[in-house]
Design a protein around this motif. Sequence first.
Motif, mmCIF file in Angstrom:
data_model
loop_
_atom_site.group_PDB
_atom_site.id
_atom_site.type_symbol
_atom_site.label_atom_id
_atom_site.label_comp_id
_atom_site.label_asym_id
_atom_site.label_seq_id
_atom_site.Cartn_x
_atom_site.Cartn_y
_atom_site.Cartn_z
ATOM 1 N N ARG A 118 0.555 10.402 8.537
ATOM 2 C CA ARG A 118 -0.859 10.028 8.086
ATOM 3 C C ARG A 118 -1.262 10.905 6.725
ATOM 4 O O ARG A 118 -0.484 11.223 5.894
ATOM 5 C CB ARG A 118 -1.816 10.066 9.037
ATOM 6 N N PRO A 121 -1.309 9.356 2.317
ATOM 7 C CA PRO A 121 -1.277 7.836 1.775
ATOM 8 C C PRO A 121 -2.434 7.136 2.738
ATOM 9 O O PRO A 121 -3.061 6.108 1.946
ATOM 10 C CB PRO A 121 0.056 7.500 2.316
ATOM 11 N N CYS A 122 -2.837 7.450 3.838
ATOM 12 C CA CYS A 122 -3.869 6.817 4.778
ATOM 13 C C CYS A 122 -5.128 6.958 3.827
ATOM 14 O O CYS A 122 -5.825 6.028 3.552
ATOM 15 C CB CYS A 122 -3.946 7.580 6.059
ATOM 16 N N TRP A 125 -5.195 4.439 0.729
ATOM 17 C CA TRP A 125 -5.723 3.241 1.061
ATOM 18 C C TRP A 125 -7.096 3.131 1.459
ATOM 19 O O TRP A 125 -7.805 2.177 0.792
ATOM 20 C CB TRP A 125 -4.954 2.985 2.459
ATOM 21 N N HIS A 129 -9.818 0.641 -0.653
ATOM 22 C CA HIS A 129 -10.941 -0.175 0.002
ATOM 23 C C HIS A 129 -12.142 -0.037 -0.076
ATOM 24 O O HIS A 129 -12.970 -0.887 -0.180
ATOM 25 C CB HIS A 129 -10.538 -0.106 1.718
ATOM 26 N N CYS A 171 7.292 3.200 -1.897
ATOM 27 C CA CYS A 171 5.692 2.549 -1.891
ATOM 28 C C CYS A 171 5.432 1.705 -3.342
ATOM 29 O O CYS A 171 4.947 0.667 -3.327
ATOM 30 C CB CYS A 171 4.820 3.486 -1.493
ATOM 31 N N HIS A 174 7.322 -1.633 -3.808
ATOM 32 C CA HIS A 174 6.812 -2.532 -2.954
ATOM 33 C C HIS A 174 5.499 -3.112 -3.539
ATOM 34 O O HIS A 174 5.136 -4.318 -3.404
ATOM 35 C CB HIS A 174 6.769 -1.871 -1.405
ATOM 36 N N TRP A 197 -6.936 -5.995 1.617
ATOM 37 C CA TRP A 197 -6.644 -5.930 3.155
ATOM 38 C C TRP A 197 -5.453 -6.501 3.418
ATOM 39 O O TRP A 197 -4.735 -6.061 4.274
ATOM 40 C CB TRP A 197 -7.911 -6.956 3.759
ATOM 41 N N HIS A 200 -2.420 -4.685 2.927
ATOM 42 C CA HIS A 200 -2.279 -3.448 3.581
ATOM 43 C C HIS A 200 -1.722 -4.024 4.995
ATOM 44 O O HIS A 200 -1.049 -3.267 5.695
ATOM 45 C CB HIS A 200 -3.674 -2.752 3.959
ATOM 46 N N ASN A 201 -2.165 -5.034 5.432
ATOM 47 C CA ASN A 201 -1.626 -5.583 6.693
ATOM 48 C C ASN A 201 -0.064 -6.041 6.513
ATOM 49 O O ASN A 201 0.646 -5.756 7.725
ATOM 50 C CB ASN A 201 -2.438 -6.941 7.117
ATOM 51 N N ASN A 204 1.535 -2.825 7.012
ATOM 52 C CA ASN A 204 1.399 -2.292 8.562
ATOM 53 C C ASN A 204 2.480 -3.038 9.165
ATOM 54 O O ASN A 204 3.094 -2.455 10.130
ATOM 55 C CB ASN A 204 0.103 -2.875 9.083
ATOM 56 N N ARG A 206 5.306 -4.450 8.220
ATOM 57 C CA ARG A 206 6.694 -3.851 7.939
ATOM 58 C C ARG A 206 7.063 -2.611 8.421
ATOM 59 O O ARG A 206 8.079 -2.180 8.709
ATOM 60 C CB ARG A 206 6.667 -3.942 6.300
ATOM 61 N N LEU A 207 5.966 -1.792 8.553
ATOM 62 C CA LEU A 207 6.452 -0.363 9.089
ATOM 63 C C LEU A 207 6.167 0.002 10.555
ATOM 64 O O LEU A 207 6.205 1.105 11.178
ATOM 65 C CB LEU A 207 5.267 0.625 8.246
ATOM 66 N N LYS A 219 0.577 1.621 13.839
ATOM 67 C CA LYS A 219 0.512 0.392 12.797
ATOM 68 C C LYS A 219 0.422 -1.072 13.457
ATOM 69 O O LYS A 219 1.274 -1.282 14.136
ATOM 70 C CB LYS A 219 1.475 0.573 11.657
ATOM 71 N N TRP A 222 -4.887 -5.179 11.441
ATOM 72 C CA TRP A 222 -6.207 -4.685 11.268
ATOM 73 C C TRP A 222 -7.140 -5.499 10.777
ATOM 74 O O TRP A 222 -6.892 -5.982 9.655
ATOM 75 C CB TRP A 222 -6.010 -3.115 10.652
ATOM 76 N N TYR A 254 -16.250 -0.615 5.063
ATOM 77 C CA TYR A 254 -16.022 0.521 3.891
ATOM 78 C C TYR A 254 -17.286 0.481 3.022
ATOM 79 O O TYR A 254 -17.188 1.040 1.985
ATOM 80 C CB TYR A 254 -14.764 -0.158 3.237
#
Length: 265
Positions: A118, A121-122, A125, A129, A171, A174, A197, A200-201, A204, A206-207, A219, A222, A254
Amino acid sequence: RTSEPWRDFDRSQVYTADLESSLHYLLRVELAAHGMLEGAELKVFKDFVTLVAKLYPVGGSVVKLMETLSDWLLSLPLQQIPYQAVLDLVDNKMKISGAFLGAELRWVGCQGSRPGLRGYPCSLWTLFHVLTVQHDATPTALDGSGLEGEAAPVLQVMRRYIRTFFGCKECGRHFEQAAAANMDQVTSREDEILWLWNQHNRVNTRLAGSLSDDPVSPKAPWPSPALCPACHEESNGVHVWNHANVLAFLRHHYGASNLNPRYSL
Ligand code: FAD
Protein backbone atom coordinates in the motif's frame (compact mmCIF):
# COMPACT_ATOMS: atom_id res chain seq x y z
CA ARG A 1 8.70 0.69 9.61
CA THR A 2 7.48 -2.48 11.26
CA SER A 3 7.55 -0.76 14.63
CA GLU A 4 5.28 2.06 13.50
CA PRO A 5 2.09 2.03 15.53
CA TRP A 6 -1.09 1.11 13.68
CA ARG A 7 -3.30 4.15 13.12
CA ASP A 8 -6.99 3.45 13.53
CA PHE A 9 -9.03 4.73 10.65
CA ASP A 10 -12.48 4.74 9.14
CA ARG A 11 -12.78 3.30 5.61
CA SER A 12 -15.66 5.61 4.85
CA GLN A 13 -13.38 8.66 5.11
CA VAL A 14 -10.38 10.12 3.31
CA TYR A 15 -7.41 11.31 5.37
CA THR A 16 -5.48 14.49 4.60
CA ALA A 17 -2.39 12.77 6.08
CA ASP A 18 -2.46 10.38 3.08
CA LEU A 19 -2.73 13.29 0.61
CA GLU A 20 0.11 15.15 2.31
CA SER A 21 2.25 12.00 2.39
CA SER A 22 1.61 11.45 -1.33
CA LEU A 23 2.88 14.94 -2.14
CA HIS A 24 5.86 14.52 0.18
CA TYR A 25 6.82 11.23 -1.49
CA LEU A 26 6.19 12.54 -4.99
CA LEU A 27 8.20 15.73 -4.54
CA ARG A 28 11.02 14.50 -2.31
CA VAL A 29 11.47 10.88 -3.44
CA GLU A 30 9.93 10.12 -6.83
CA LEU A 31 11.07 13.36 -8.47
CA ALA A 32 14.57 13.06 -7.01
CA ALA A 33 15.32 10.38 -9.62
CA HIS A 34 15.35 13.25 -12.16
CA GLY A 35 18.44 15.39 -11.56
CA MET A 36 17.37 17.96 -14.14
CA LEU A 37 13.83 18.75 -15.26
CA GLU A 38 13.69 19.92 -18.84
CA GLY A 39 11.61 20.08 -21.99
CA ALA A 40 8.48 17.94 -22.06
CA GLU A 41 9.21 16.54 -18.59
CA LEU A 42 9.33 20.02 -17.10
CA LYS A 43 5.99 20.87 -18.72
CA VAL A 44 4.38 17.71 -17.28
CA PHE A 45 5.68 18.59 -13.82
CA LYS A 46 4.48 22.22 -14.08
CA ASP A 47 1.00 21.08 -15.13
CA PHE A 48 0.83 18.64 -12.22
CA VAL A 49 1.82 21.33 -9.70
CA THR A 50 -0.67 23.80 -11.21
CA LEU A 51 -3.46 21.22 -11.05
CA VAL A 52 -2.82 20.46 -7.39
CA ALA A 53 -2.40 24.16 -6.50
CA LYS A 54 -5.81 24.93 -8.05
CA LEU A 55 -7.74 21.86 -6.91
CA TYR A 56 -6.28 20.80 -3.56
CA PRO A 57 -9.45 20.71 -1.46
CA VAL A 58 -8.16 22.06 1.85
CA GLY A 59 -6.77 25.51 2.51
CA GLY A 60 -3.64 25.96 4.61
CA SER A 61 0.07 25.42 4.47
CA VAL A 62 0.15 22.60 1.88
CA VAL A 63 -1.84 24.44 -0.77
CA LYS A 64 0.19 27.57 -0.03
CA LEU A 65 3.35 25.62 -0.75
CA MET A 66 1.92 24.20 -3.98
CA GLU A 67 0.81 27.70 -5.08
CA THR A 68 4.26 29.08 -4.32
CA LEU A 69 5.86 26.25 -6.30
CA SER A 70 3.43 26.75 -9.19
CA ASP A 71 4.01 30.55 -9.34
CA TRP A 72 7.76 30.04 -9.19
CA LEU A 73 7.78 27.39 -11.95
CA LEU A 74 5.59 29.54 -14.20
CA SER A 75 7.68 32.68 -13.62
CA LEU A 76 10.97 31.05 -14.58
CA PRO A 77 11.95 31.64 -18.19
CA LEU A 78 14.28 28.62 -18.01
CA GLN A 79 14.00 25.50 -20.15
CA GLN A 80 15.82 23.50 -17.50
CA ILE A 81 15.43 23.42 -13.74
CA PRO A 82 17.71 21.40 -11.49
CA TYR A 83 15.75 19.12 -9.14
CA GLN A 84 17.74 20.60 -6.24
CA ALA A 85 16.13 24.02 -6.86
CA VAL A 86 12.66 22.41 -6.67
CA LEU A 87 13.64 20.64 -3.46
CA ASP A 88 14.91 23.89 -1.91
CA LEU A 89 11.54 25.45 -2.60
CA VAL A 90 9.61 22.41 -1.30
CA ASP A 91 11.72 22.62 1.89
CA ASN A 92 10.73 26.32 1.94
CA LYS A 93 14.26 27.67 1.97
CA MET A 94 12.68 30.95 0.81
CA LYS A 95 10.88 31.17 4.18
CA ILE A 96 7.50 32.07 2.72
CA SER A 97 5.24 32.39 5.69
CA GLY A 98 2.51 29.79 5.98
CA ALA A 99 3.92 27.47 3.27
CA PHE A 100 4.87 24.01 4.49
CA LEU A 101 4.86 20.36 3.45
CA GLY A 102 5.69 17.86 6.18
CA ALA A 103 8.73 15.69 5.46
CA GLU A 104 7.46 12.35 6.67
CA LEU A 105 5.22 9.53 5.55
CA ARG A 106 2.11 9.05 7.65
CA TRP A 107 -0.12 6.52 5.97
CA VAL A 108 -3.58 6.22 7.48
CA GLY A 109 -6.23 5.01 5.01
CA CYS A 110 -3.23 3.83 2.93
CA GLN A 111 -1.49 1.91 5.73
CA GLY A 112 -0.18 -1.48 4.80
CA SER A 113 -0.30 -4.39 7.22
CA ARG A 114 3.39 -5.03 6.37
CA PRO A 115 6.15 -2.81 4.94
CA GLY A 116 6.08 -2.72 1.16
CA LEU A 117 2.30 -2.93 0.89
CA ARG A 118 0.00 0.00 0.00
CA GLY A 119 1.39 3.47 0.87
CA TYR A 120 2.37 5.69 -2.04
CA PRO A 121 0.46 4.10 -4.96
CA CYS A 122 -2.68 4.00 -2.81
CA SER A 123 -2.24 7.67 -1.95
CA LEU A 124 -1.71 8.64 -5.58
CA TRP A 125 -5.01 7.03 -6.60
CA THR A 126 -6.63 8.79 -3.65
CA LEU A 127 -5.17 12.16 -4.62
CA PHE A 128 -6.41 11.94 -8.21
CA HIS A 129 -9.89 10.74 -7.18
CA VAL A 130 -10.06 13.78 -4.87
CA LEU A 131 -8.94 16.08 -7.71
CA THR A 132 -11.59 14.75 -10.13
CA VAL A 133 -14.28 15.39 -7.52
CA GLN A 134 -12.95 18.84 -6.64
CA HIS A 135 -12.82 19.77 -10.33
CA ASP A 136 -16.49 18.87 -10.56
CA ALA A 137 -17.35 20.80 -7.38
CA THR A 138 -15.44 23.93 -8.48
CA PRO A 139 -15.76 24.02 -12.28
CA THR A 140 -14.08 27.42 -12.70
CA ALA A 141 -11.07 26.67 -10.49
CA LEU A 142 -8.84 25.94 -13.49
CA ASP A 143 -9.78 29.10 -15.41
CA GLY A 144 -6.67 30.99 -16.45
CA SER A 145 -4.38 28.06 -15.54
CA GLY A 146 -3.75 26.97 -19.12
CA LEU A 147 -5.42 23.62 -18.36
CA GLU A 148 -9.01 24.78 -18.82
CA GLY A 149 -8.91 24.09 -22.56
CA GLU A 150 -8.43 20.34 -22.13
CA ALA A 151 -11.56 18.18 -22.22
CA ALA A 152 -10.62 16.15 -19.15
CA PRO A 153 -7.77 18.08 -17.54
CA VAL A 154 -7.43 16.05 -14.35
CA LEU A 155 -7.21 12.76 -16.25
CA GLN A 156 -4.88 14.13 -18.90
CA VAL A 157 -2.47 15.59 -16.33
CA MET A 158 -2.62 12.32 -14.39
CA ARG A 159 -1.90 10.36 -17.58
CA ARG A 160 1.13 12.49 -18.38
CA TYR A 161 2.41 12.41 -14.79
CA ILE A 162 2.09 8.62 -14.52
CA ARG A 163 3.72 8.08 -17.93
CA THR A 164 6.63 10.40 -17.19
CA PHE A 165 7.39 10.10 -13.50
CA PHE A 166 5.57 7.22 -11.77
CA GLY A 167 8.23 4.88 -10.42
CA CYS A 168 6.24 1.75 -11.32
CA LYS A 169 6.92 1.57 -15.04
CA GLU A 170 4.67 -1.43 -15.60
CA CYS A 171 1.79 0.50 -14.01
CA GLY A 172 2.59 3.40 -16.31
CA ARG A 173 2.35 1.15 -19.38
CA HIS A 174 -0.97 -0.33 -18.26
CA PHE A 175 -2.43 3.06 -17.49
CA GLU A 176 -1.24 4.49 -20.80
CA GLN A 177 -2.91 1.61 -22.64
CA ALA A 178 -6.20 2.25 -20.86
CA ALA A 179 -5.94 6.00 -21.49
CA ALA A 180 -5.18 5.51 -25.18
CA ALA A 181 -8.21 3.23 -25.54
CA ASN A 182 -10.89 5.72 -24.51
CA MET A 183 -9.80 8.64 -22.34
CA ASP A 184 -10.44 10.99 -25.27
CA GLN A 185 -14.16 10.15 -25.04
CA VAL A 186 -14.34 11.76 -21.61
CA THR A 187 -15.65 15.28 -22.04
CA SER A 188 -17.60 16.06 -18.85
CA ARG A 189 -16.50 16.45 -15.27
CA GLU A 190 -18.90 13.68 -14.21
CA ASP A 191 -17.35 11.30 -16.72
CA GLU A 192 -13.91 12.23 -15.45
CA ILE A 193 -14.90 11.03 -11.98
CA LEU A 194 -16.47 7.83 -13.33
CA TRP A 195 -13.70 7.02 -15.80
CA LEU A 196 -11.11 7.00 -13.03
CA TRP A 197 -13.35 4.95 -10.74
CA ASN A 198 -13.93 2.38 -13.47
CA GLN A 199 -10.26 2.20 -14.43
CA HIS A 200 -9.28 1.77 -10.78
CA ASN A 201 -11.71 -1.14 -10.47
CA ARG A 202 -10.22 -2.79 -13.55
CA VAL A 203 -6.81 -2.59 -11.89
CA ASN A 204 -8.26 -3.96 -8.62
CA THR A 205 -9.71 -6.93 -10.47
CA ARG A 206 -6.46 -7.62 -12.29
CA LEU A 207 -4.42 -7.45 -9.07
CA ALA A 208 -6.76 -9.33 -6.71
CA GLY A 209 -4.80 -12.17 -5.14
CA SER A 210 -1.44 -10.90 -6.44
CA LEU A 211 1.63 -10.21 -4.29
CA SER A 212 0.63 -6.57 -3.79
CA ASP A 213 -2.73 -7.57 -2.33
CA ASP A 214 -2.83 -6.70 1.37
CA PRO A 215 -4.93 -9.29 3.24
CA VAL A 216 -6.14 -6.58 5.60
CA SER A 217 -7.32 -4.44 2.63
CA PRO A 218 -8.01 -6.95 -0.13
CA LYS A 219 -8.45 -5.68 -3.67
CA ALA A 220 -12.05 -5.95 -4.74
CA PRO A 221 -14.66 -4.03 -6.71
CA TRP A 222 -15.15 -0.74 -4.87
CA PRO A 223 -17.24 0.65 -3.17
CA SER A 224 -18.31 -2.54 -1.41
CA PRO A 225 -22.01 -3.15 -0.75
CA ALA A 226 -21.28 -2.27 2.90
CA LEU A 227 -19.88 1.16 1.95
CA CYS A 228 -22.53 1.93 -0.66
CA PRO A 229 -25.55 -0.40 -0.81
CA ALA A 230 -27.29 1.81 -3.41
CA CYS A 231 -24.32 1.46 -5.81
CA HIS A 232 -25.12 -2.22 -6.36
CA GLU A 233 -28.03 -3.72 -8.25
CA GLU A 234 -28.96 -7.01 -9.76
CA SER A 235 -30.37 -7.49 -13.20
CA ASN A 236 -31.42 -11.01 -14.22
CA GLY A 237 -29.19 -12.44 -11.55
CA VAL A 238 -26.17 -10.43 -12.72
CA HIS A 239 -24.48 -7.73 -10.68
CA VAL A 240 -24.68 -4.24 -12.20
CA TRP A 241 -23.52 -0.89 -10.94
CA ASN A 242 -26.03 1.89 -10.51
CA HIS A 243 -23.87 4.60 -12.09
CA ALA A 244 -25.93 7.55 -10.84
CA ASN A 245 -25.57 6.31 -7.27
CA VAL A 246 -21.87 5.54 -7.77
CA LEU A 247 -21.34 9.11 -8.95
CA ALA A 248 -23.21 10.51 -5.95
CA PHE A 249 -21.18 8.26 -3.64
CA LEU A 250 -17.84 9.30 -5.18
CA ARG A 251 -18.77 12.99 -4.92
CA HIS A 252 -19.46 12.49 -1.24
CA HIS A 253 -16.58 10.11 -0.43
CA TYR A 254 -13.85 12.14 -2.15
CA GLY A 255 -15.47 15.52 -1.44
CA ALA A 256 -13.91 18.20 0.76
CA SER A 257 -16.40 17.62 3.58
CA ASN A 258 -15.37 13.96 3.93
CA LEU A 259 -11.69 14.73 4.51
CA ASN A 260 -10.50 13.80 7.96
CA PRO A 261 -7.57 15.88 9.32
CA ARG A 262 -6.70 13.34 12.03
CA TYR A 263 -2.95 12.36 12.01
CA SER A 264 -2.14 15.29 9.73
CA LEU A 265 0.77 17.51 10.83
P1 FAD B 1 -5.45 0.90 -4.10
O1 FAD B 1 -5.89 0.18 -5.31
O2 FAD B 1 -4.22 1.70 -4.19
O3 FAD B 1 -6.68 1.85 -3.65
C1 FAD B 1 -6.54 2.87 -2.69
C2 FAD B 1 -7.88 3.16 -2.06
O4 FAD B 1 -8.75 3.73 -3.03
C3 FAD B 1 -8.63 1.93 -1.57
O5 FAD B 1 -8.22 1.60 -0.27
C4 FAD B 1 -10.08 2.40 -1.60
O6 FAD B 1 -10.37 3.17 -0.47
C5 FAD B 1 -10.10 3.31 -2.80
N1 FAD B 1 -10.56 2.65 -4.02
C6 FAD B 1 -10.39 1.35 -4.41
N2 FAD B 1 -10.94 1.16 -5.61
C7 FAD B 1 -11.45 2.34 -6.01
C8 FAD B 1 -12.15 2.75 -7.16
N3 FAD B 1 -12.45 1.90 -8.15
N4 FAD B 1 -12.52 4.04 -7.26
C9 FAD B 1 -12.27 4.91 -6.27
N5 FAD B 1 -11.60 4.57 -5.15
C10 FAD B 1 -11.21 3.30 -5.01
N6 FAD B 1 0.03 -2.16 -9.51
C11 FAD B 1 0.36 -3.24 -10.26
O7 FAD B 1 0.83 -4.23 -9.71
N7 FAD B 1 0.13 -3.26 -11.62
C12 FAD B 1 -0.39 -2.18 -12.27
O8 FAD B 1 -0.56 -2.19 -13.49
C13 FAD B 1 -0.71 -1.01 -11.51
N8 FAD B 1 -1.17 0.11 -12.11
C14 FAD B 1 -1.37 1.24 -11.38
C15 FAD B 1 -1.77 2.42 -12.02
C16 FAD B 1 -1.91 3.60 -11.31
C17 FAD B 1 -2.33 4.87 -12.03
C18 FAD B 1 -1.64 3.62 -9.91
C19 FAD B 1 -1.78 4.92 -9.13
C20 FAD B 1 -1.28 2.46 -9.26
C21 FAD B 1 -1.12 1.27 -9.97
N9 FAD B 1 -0.74 0.07 -9.36
C22 FAD B 1 -0.47 -1.04 -10.11
C23 FAD B 1 -0.70 -0.01 -7.88
C24 FAD B 1 -2.00 -0.63 -7.36
O9 FAD B 1 -3.13 -0.20 -8.11
C25 FAD B 1 -2.29 -0.23 -5.91
O10 FAD B 1 -2.27 1.17 -5.79
C26 FAD B 1 -1.30 -0.80 -4.91
O11 FAD B 1 -1.16 -2.19 -5.09
C27 FAD B 1 -1.80 -0.54 -3.46
O12 FAD B 1 -3.09 -1.11 -3.34
P2 FAD B 1 -4.11 -0.79 -2.21
O13 FAD B 1 -4.60 -2.06 -1.65
O14 FAD B 1 -3.55 0.18 -1.26
O15 FAD B 1 -5.38 -0.09 -2.91
